[in-house]
Design an enzyme around this catalytic site. Sequence first.
Site, PDB file in Angstrom:
ATOM      1  CD  GLU A 144      -2.999  -1.033   0.276  1.00 43.30           C
ATOM      2  OE1 GLU A 144      -3.041  -0.057  -0.501  1.00 43.30           O
ATOM      3  OE2 GLU A 144      -3.818  -1.960   0.227  1.00 43.30           O
ATOM      4  CD  GLU A 180       2.348  10.661  -1.015  1.00 41.97           C
ATOM      5  OE1 GLU A 180       3.477  10.155  -0.995  1.00 41.97           O
ATOM      6  OE2 GLU A 180       1.345  10.102  -0.554  1.00 41.97           O
TER       7      GLU A 180
HETATM    8  P1  NAD Z   1       8.475   4.826   4.472  1.00 37.98           P
HETATM    9  O1  NAD Z   1       8.398   4.032   3.228  1.00 37.98           O
HETATM   10  O2  NAD Z   1       9.617   5.740   4.664  1.00 37.98           O
HETATM   11  O3  NAD Z   1       8.470   3.872   5.751  1.00 37.98           O
HETATM   12  C1  NAD Z   1       7.450   2.932   5.999  1.00 37.98           C
HETATM   13  C2  NAD Z   1       8.005   1.804   6.837  1.00 37.98           C
HETATM   14  O4  NAD Z   1       9.021   1.116   6.086  1.00 37.98           O
HETATM   15  C3  NAD Z   1       8.656   2.226   8.139  1.00 37.98           C
HETATM   16  O5  NAD Z   1       8.339   1.269   9.130  1.00 37.98           O
HETATM   17  C4  NAD Z   1      10.151   2.169   7.799  1.00 37.98           C
HETATM   18  O6  NAD Z   1      10.952   1.940   8.941  1.00 37.98           O
HETATM   19  C5  NAD Z   1      10.204   0.979   6.845  1.00 37.98           C
HETATM   20  N1  NAD Z   1      11.336   0.968   5.917  1.00 37.98           N
HETATM   21  C6  NAD Z   1      12.109   2.006   5.510  1.00 37.98           C
HETATM   22  N2  NAD Z   1      13.011   1.585   4.592  1.00 37.98           N
HETATM   23  C7  NAD Z   1      12.788   0.262   4.394  1.00 37.98           C
HETATM   24  C8  NAD Z   1      13.361  -0.738   3.542  1.00 37.98           C
HETATM   25  N3  NAD Z   1      14.349  -0.449   2.702  1.00 37.98           N
HETATM   26  N4  NAD Z   1      12.866  -1.987   3.589  1.00 37.98           N
HETATM   27  C9  NAD Z   1      11.837  -2.313   4.409  1.00 37.98           C
HETATM   28  N5  NAD Z   1      11.254  -1.399   5.243  1.00 37.98           N
HETATM   29  C10 NAD Z   1      11.731  -0.134   5.240  1.00 37.98           C
HETATM   30  O7  NAD Z   1       7.082   5.595   4.539  1.00 37.98           O
HETATM   31  P2  NAD Z   1       6.615   6.664   5.623  1.00 37.98           P
HETATM   32  O8  NAD Z   1       7.397   7.923   5.366  1.00 37.98           O
HETATM   33  O9  NAD Z   1       6.643   6.037   6.971  1.00 37.98           O
HETATM   34  O10 NAD Z   1       5.081   6.871   5.219  1.00 37.98           O
HETATM   35  C11 NAD Z   1       4.663   7.836   4.302  1.00 37.98           C
HETATM   36  C12 NAD Z   1       4.322   7.206   2.961  1.00 37.98           C
HETATM   37  O11 NAD Z   1       3.430   6.116   3.152  1.00 37.98           O
HETATM   38  C13 NAD Z   1       3.587   8.154   2.029  1.00 37.98           C
HETATM   39  O12 NAD Z   1       4.086   8.022   0.717  1.00 37.98           O
HETATM   40  C14 NAD Z   1       2.143   7.669   2.057  1.00 37.98           C
HETATM   41  O13 NAD Z   1       1.382   7.993   0.932  1.00 37.98           O
HETATM   42  C15 NAD Z   1       2.344   6.206   2.228  1.00 37.98           C
HETATM   43  N6  NAD Z   1       1.148   5.591   2.816  1.00 37.98           N
HETATM   44  C16 NAD Z   1       0.382   4.770   2.029  1.00 37.98           C
HETATM   45  C17 NAD Z   1      -0.783   4.218   2.543  1.00 37.98           C
HETATM   46  C18 NAD Z   1      -1.649   3.301   1.712  1.00 37.98           C
HETATM   47  O14 NAD Z   1      -2.460   2.605   2.292  1.00 37.98           O
HETATM   48  N7  NAD Z   1      -1.517   3.256   0.404  1.00 37.98           N
HETATM   49  C19 NAD Z   1      -1.159   4.489   3.854  1.00 37.98           C
HETATM   50  C20 NAD Z   1      -0.352   5.322   4.623  1.00 37.98           C
HETATM   51  C21 NAD Z   1       0.803   5.864   4.090  1.00 37.98           C
END
Ligand code: NAD
Length: 475
Positions: free
Chosen positions: A242, A375
């Site tokens: 997601e 975004e």
């Molecule tokens: P992010 O991708 O930076 O981090 C999300 C999670 O992934 C965190 O727990 C982080 O520690 C982990 N992570 C970071 N690098 C990783 C890697 N290389 N491998 C595995 N895990 C890793 O996202 P964020 O900044 O926490 O959230 C914001 C983003 O999430 C926005 O783009 C938003 O649109 C998206 N989002 C999407 C949905 C959806 O349902 N489509 C819902 C909420 C947020």
Amino acid sequence: MTTAYKNLIDGELISTNRTMEVLNPANEDVIGIVPSCGKEELDRAVAAARKAFPAWSKTSIDDRRAVIQKISAAIKDNADELFRLLTQEQGKPHEQAKGEIFGAAGMVAAQSTLSLDDEINEDSDTRLSRTRRVPVGVVGGIVPWNFPVMMAMQKIAPAMLSGCTIVLKPSPYTPLATLRIAELIKDIVPAGVVNIITGEDALGPMITEHPDIDKITFTGSTATGKKIMEGASKDLKRITLELGGNDASIVLPDADVGKVAEQLFWSSFSNAGQICVAAKRIYIHEDIYDDLSQAIAEYARTVTVGDGSQQGTGVGPIQNKKQFERVKELIQDARDNGYKFLTGGEEGDPSGTGYYVPITILDNPPEDARIVAEEQFGPVMPLMKFATVDEAVERANASEYGLAGAVWTADTDKGVEIAERLETGTVWVNEYLHLSPFAPFGGHKQSGFGAEYGKEGLQEFTYPQVITVKKNAMA
Ligand code: NAD
């Protein structure tokens, strides 16, 4: 006093020598210390989930439902403590934090009612063919910081219901309410079925590449989603992603300005704009553009930005410094390019504490402005003028993302017609942000892979197995 939180592994609450600090984005105070797990703790958690899998997967779905419903009740019974903690770590105002906690409890209860019934493919004189659903095994769940409790629970509940066991990693920015839930469910869930571990960003790739994890369910940015897909490809783990969105709303000339201004505002600014499905670009027909943009800006001036724990706050701080800097950079870019602001756009106090961004609304910036093309994930909204529906649809679809969108109109048939032309997984007509636990939620294009929620979401935790019996073969 700063509270030390523990992780849940194999039914035990554990601490680690290495720890991480969690900050309150409203004032940058340290509000919690959490374990920083590495490979050793991850291996223990995965081994516990693997050990628990055979027995858990053989329980009846009704027994699993009963456990999930107890989790829902535990969240509801402790909602007061949990929503205050959520505001402290995430920044969202109390009312919105309450909405997330009660919403998560309700979503968990609703998901527990889903079924994984067998399907008959053929029942003829010669053959009976049936598809059953078998759980994939051990799931790795990775969660972002914008809706930490909701996202954690929307992974835990269907994983459990399907018969899987799970190792879940909250975002390092927002683990506290989830770890409090770990304490609350420790004696409700059989040991090893749900494991919750915290760590730096480096822990994520370790989960993705762990050889004894069978599936990853991830919510976060598109950039990280791509890395997960790559990591999971090594042993062909199942994945549900997601991801991000740049969701467009289209407002037709027959929309009632007085009725929609406030709703459009909140479709963008709830949770300080940090919602994957927030309206991130709003296209307004030129006949009502001036009236509606003024009405939205006027309403915006009545909304208070501040600490979410204070009564009267409508928009809280940005959740973390990195995102705060990014949002400020987008506003600076708009200033540098001379785009017009209907409200906000000022620099803010650089010496102040807390990650506050003034509510910022841009007046018809060009389509290639960064604030339109990217975004923003913050309290900054571009309003754009359009002349024809075809043009609005084309501009809305001109994105690598395809998460959600909305159409606002007095003519709902026309609204549905336009909705069907949008290239997104979810489209609302005359409302926003409503997600049903019974309907699949997932992104088109680079907004995701697979879906959560509903029957489709539940099935992603399973493999189909087809059993075919030839009738009268030995007769
Ligand atoms: P992010 O991708 O930076 O981090 C999300 C999670 O992934 C965190 O727990 C982080 O520690 C982990 N992570 C970071 N690098 C990783 C890697 N290389 N491998 C595995 N895990 C890793 O996202 P964020 O900044 O926490 O959230 C914001 C983003 O999430 C926005 O783009 C938003 O649109 C998206 N989002 C999407 C949905 C959806 O349902 N489509 C819902 C909420 C947020």
